[in-house]
Write an enzyme that holds these catalytic residues in place. Structure first.
Site, PDB file in Angstrom:
ATOM      1  N   GLY A 247     -51.330 -13.588  34.346  1.00  0.00           N
ATOM      2  CA  GLY A 247     -50.484 -14.670  33.854  1.00  0.00           C
ATOM      3  C   GLY A 247     -50.857 -16.067  34.257  1.00  0.00           C
ATOM      4  N   GLU A 284     -53.838  -8.447  37.716  1.00  0.00           N
ATOM      5  CA  GLU A 284     -54.341  -8.180  36.351  1.00  0.00           C
ATOM      6  C   GLU A 284     -54.599  -9.489  35.613  1.00  0.00           C
ATOM      7  OE1 GLU A 284     -50.993  -6.180  34.634  1.00  0.00           O
ATOM      8  OE2 GLU A 284     -50.941  -4.621  36.164  1.00  0.00           O
ATOM      9  N   PRO A 285     -55.473 -10.340  36.105  1.00  0.00           N
ATOM     10  CA  PRO A 285     -55.694 -11.615  35.401  1.00  0.00           C
ATOM     11  C   PRO A 285     -56.560 -11.426  34.160  1.00  0.00           C
ATOM     12  CG  PRO A 285     -57.145 -11.470  37.309  1.00  0.00           C
ATOM     13  CD  PRO A 285     -56.323 -10.207  37.296  1.00  0.00           C
ATOM     14  N   ARG A 287     -56.598 -14.315  31.003  1.00  0.00           N
ATOM     15  CA  ARG A 287     -56.940 -15.660  30.548  1.00  0.00           C
ATOM     16  C   ARG A 287     -57.667 -16.490  31.613  1.00  0.00           C
ATOM     17  NH1 ARG A 287     -53.648 -18.264  26.763  1.00  0.00           N
ATOM     18  NH2 ARG A 287     -51.992 -16.852  27.420  1.00  0.00           N
ATOM     19  N   ARG A 323     -54.705 -18.687  17.843  1.00  0.00           N
ATOM     20  CA  ARG A 323     -53.682 -19.156  18.779  1.00  0.00           C
ATOM     21  C   ARG A 323     -52.880 -20.354  18.268  1.00  0.00           C
ATOM     22  NH1 ARG A 323     -54.316 -20.795  23.297  1.00  0.00           N
ATOM     23  NH2 ARG A 323     -52.603 -19.651  24.247  1.00  0.00           N
ATOM     24  N   TYR A 327     -49.004 -19.579  18.232  1.00  0.00           N
ATOM     25  CA  TYR A 327     -48.207 -20.125  19.344  1.00  0.00           C
ATOM     26  C   TYR A 327     -48.182 -21.649  19.350  1.00  0.00           C
ATOM     27  CZ  TYR A 327     -50.112 -15.611  20.935  1.00  0.00           C
ATOM     28  OH  TYR A 327     -50.546 -14.325  21.010  1.00  0.00           O
ATOM     29  N   CYS A 356     -56.527 -19.567   3.142  1.00  0.00           N
ATOM     30  CA  CYS A 356     -55.569 -20.069   2.155  1.00  0.00           C
ATOM     31  C   CYS A 356     -54.145 -19.989   2.643  1.00  0.00           C
ATOM     32  CB  CYS A 356     -55.748 -19.296   0.860  1.00  0.00           C
ATOM     33  SG  CYS A 356     -57.380 -19.618   0.219  1.00  0.00           S
ATOM     34  N   GLU A 357     -53.818 -20.683   3.675  1.00  0.00           N
ATOM     35  CA  GLU A 357     -52.425 -20.922   4.031  1.00  0.00           C
ATOM     36  C   GLU A 357     -52.337 -22.131   4.938  1.00  0.00           C
ATOM     37  OE1 GLU A 357     -50.533 -18.020   6.738  1.00  0.00           O
ATOM     38  OE2 GLU A 357     -52.037 -16.647   5.952  1.00  0.00           O
ATOM     39  N   TYR A 384     -58.264 -14.596  24.284  1.00  0.00           N
ATOM     40  CA  TYR A 384     -57.341 -14.368  23.171  1.00  0.00           C
ATOM     41  C   TYR A 384     -57.785 -15.075  21.895  1.00  0.00           C
ATOM     42  CZ  TYR A 384     -54.481 -12.651  27.025  1.00  0.00           C
ATOM     43  OH  TYR A 384     -54.027 -11.958  28.122  1.00  0.00           O
TER      44      TYR A 384
HETATM   45  N1  LLP Z   1     -51.060  -7.645  32.497  1.00  0.00           N
HETATM   46  C1  LLP Z   1     -50.199  -7.357  31.513  1.00  0.00           C
HETATM   47  C2  LLP Z   1     -49.336  -6.189  31.636  1.00  0.00           C
HETATM   48  C3  LLP Z   1     -50.161  -8.174  30.371  1.00  0.00           C
HETATM   49  O1  LLP Z   1     -49.290  -7.892  29.398  1.00  0.00           O
HETATM   50  C4  LLP Z   1     -51.026  -9.291  30.277  1.00  0.00           C
HETATM   51  C5  LLP Z   1     -51.010 -10.165  29.098  1.00  0.00           C
HETATM   52  C6  LLP Z   1     -51.909  -9.542  31.345  1.00  0.00           C
HETATM   53  C7  LLP Z   1     -51.905  -8.696  32.445  1.00  0.00           C
HETATM   54  C8  LLP Z   1     -52.877 -10.686  31.344  1.00  0.00           C
HETATM   55  O2  LLP Z   1     -52.224 -11.922  31.288  1.00  0.00           O
HETATM   56  P1  LLP Z   1     -53.073 -13.277  31.426  1.00  0.00           P
HETATM   57  O3  LLP Z   1     -53.626 -13.326  32.832  1.00  0.00           O
HETATM   58  O4  LLP Z   1     -54.153 -13.238  30.438  1.00  0.00           O
HETATM   59  O5  LLP Z   1     -52.085 -14.324  31.166  1.00  0.00           O
HETATM   60  N2  LLP Z   1     -52.224 -13.687  23.104  1.00  0.00           N
HETATM   61  C9  LLP Z   1     -51.489 -14.568  23.997  1.00  0.00           C
HETATM   62  C10 LLP Z   1     -51.409 -14.013  25.393  1.00  0.00           C
HETATM   63  C11 LLP Z   1     -50.775 -12.637  25.475  1.00  0.00           C
HETATM   64  C12 LLP Z   1     -50.699 -12.082  26.861  1.00  0.00           C
HETATM   65  C13 LLP Z   1     -50.216 -10.680  26.849  1.00  0.00           C
HETATM   66  N3  LLP Z   1     -50.212 -10.023  28.115  1.00  0.00           N
HETATM   67  C14 LLP Z   1     -52.147 -15.951  23.974  1.00  0.00           C
HETATM   68  O6  LLP Z   1     -53.127 -16.134  23.272  1.00  0.00           O
HETATM   69  O7  LLP Z   1     -51.679 -16.876  24.636  1.00  0.00           O
END
Ligand code: LLP
Length: 427
Positions: A247, A284-285, A287, A323, A327, A356-357, A384
């Site tokens: 996150g 669990e990183p 992004r 994205r 979002y 086309c949107e 992503y």
């Molecule tokens: N662990 C779990 C259980 C998750 O659901 C996620 C992301 C992560 C780890 C990794 O999170 P991060 O470190 O990447 O923030 N498509 C969206 C982001 C969706 C994230 C979903 N879960 C975007 O483009 O912003």
């Protein structure tokens, strides 16, 4: 020309007037491989990982890269070789991780909807942990494991009901989200899981959201998790590892998330103070390991001045970069030639793709000094983007290149027409 470093990413900079990633000129890569083209910096990914590794120095820890952020095989390989485990959310991700050389024991399987088939395959592969998210999943996993004559290692995902202060679509740890077990039901759920012969309770996990730029939600979630660990252990169920999810945000537009090592220094102070500092810590990183390491190169097809808006129509679109449409996300957009950087009097344009949107936009109201044929880089496109790309409008999925110093490796060919029609049949 003055040297210019882009915000958030030291491995991408202008040198002699041209945008470079590490020691490779991006215009040369675009000329060789065509556009749209994703390009990733290996050094940037490893530097992002190193910040977490510094944060966990001298601790028992396991970094599981959340591969949904970018699941291209060579990207996974970089992290596997650097010792990472993987956080997966599907059978497809499991096979990709294994194909990239992952150690199955370092794989954790998240997600609210695992199928029995996926459970069986993950048990056979010998993954390290199933992060389970509901009572129903606990019972099904128990039955699947017993039928396979195996014991499934599990962690229960707790929903700490903490507001991560991010986009609602990527908030996951609030009451009302589909994720995790409610804080109040956690102890009873652990007691139930611990009574089942097909399961072995090994940990606890949470994940409160994505693109989090403040420390407070993490510190709050940690307090709530540790309260639960204390209660579960008091009930006689040992918790071997504590997984705080992913996150951590990145800098898209002057965002100022804490660095991974600064954040973890604070979290570890709390863990130590509460007597949990010597537990196995997992994260669990996604992004934050790949987001700023990638760019998407695109060519300007047409400039289309208008009465209300000017449009800069490029050859990348929402199928490559979903994205903004999904979002309202911001990605910085810069020209590959430094001389084409916007000036104070440059016209303001919407950068849009050929799909086309009207939702097909990449940047709104950007000052630009480019013309048809010029190339742009859409920044912070490592996470992503490719992993969420599609063939919408029958557009080929883009090619990908991984830069390592002065070498550039093509890690994915652009789709051809046969790729796009594979598996389809006429009546
Ligand atoms: N662990 C779990 C259980 C998750 O659901 C996620 C992301 C992560 C780890 C990794 O999170 P991060 O470190 O990447 O923030 N498509 C969206 C982001 C969706 C994230 C979903 N879960 C975007 O483009 O912003």
């Amino acid at each position: 020309m003055t040297p210019f470093t882009l915000p958030g990413e030291p491995h991408i900079h202008y040198a002699n007037g041209h945008l470079q990633m590490e020691d490779c000129r991006l215009d040369n890569l675009a000329a060789t491989h065509g556009t749209p083209l994703f390009v990733y910096s290996k050094a940037s990914m490893l530097a992002a990982l190193a910040a977490y590794q510094r944060g966990f120095a001298e601790r028992k820890s396991q970094i599981c890269y959340a591969m949904k952020a970018n699941s291209s095989l060579a990207v996974l390989q970089v992290f596997a070789q650097a010792g990472c485990g993987f956080d997966i959310v599907s059978g497809g991700e499991l096979e990709r991780a294994l194909a990239a050389g992952a150690d199955p024991a370092k794989i954790i399987f998240s997600g609210v909807g695992k199928t029995r088939q996926e459970m069986r395959r993950a048990l056979a592969a010998g993954i390290g942990c199933f992060n389970v998210e509901s009572e129903a999943e606990i019972d099904v996993l128990n039955a699947v494991a017993l039928a396979e004559n195996k014991v499934a290692p599990i962690s229960i995902r707790v929903n700490p009901n903490v507001d991560p202060k991010t986009h609602p679509y990527i908030s996951t740890g609030l009451k009302g989200n589909k994720f995790g077990i409610a804080h109040e039901s956690t102890l009873a759920t652990y007691q139930h899981a611990a009574s089942l012969p097909g399961l072995a309770v090994v940990g606890i996990d949470c994940h409160i959201g994505s693109q989090i730029t403040q420390e407070a939600p993490y510190l709050d979630a940690m307090d709530r998790m540790l309260d639960l660990v204390a209660a579960i252990e008091a009930a006689g169920i040992p918790i071997h590892h504590i997984d705080f999810g992913g996150g951590l945000g990145i800098d898209y537009q002057g965002d100022t998330p804490p660095s991974a090592d600064t954040l973890w220094a604070k979290l570890l102070t709390k863990l130590d103070a509460r007597g949990f500092g010597q537990r196995l810590l997992m994260i669990e990183p996604g992004r934050s390991l790949v987001g700023n390491a990638g760019v998407c190169l695109t060519e300007v097809l047409f400039m289309k001045p208008g009465e209300q808006k000017n449009f800069c129509i490029v050859d990348a679109a929402m199928n490559d970069l979903p994205r903004p449409a999904l979002y309202q996300a911001y990605h910085a957009i810069v020209p590959l030639e430094q001389s084409k950087q916007a000036r104070a009097d440059s016209p303001v344009c919407d950068v849009v793709g050929p799909v086309c949107e009207s939702g097909d936009w990449i940047g709104h109201d950007r000052p630009l000094a480019v013309q048809a044929g010029d190339r742009l880089a859409v920044l912070s496109a490592g996470a992503y983007c490719m992993s969420m790309s599609s063939n919408y409008n029958s557009r080929p999925r883009a090619a990908e290149v991984l830069v390592d110093g002065s070498s550039a490796h093509l890690i994915r060919k652009r789709d051809n027409l046969a790729d796009q029609m594979r598996g389809e049949q006429l009546l």
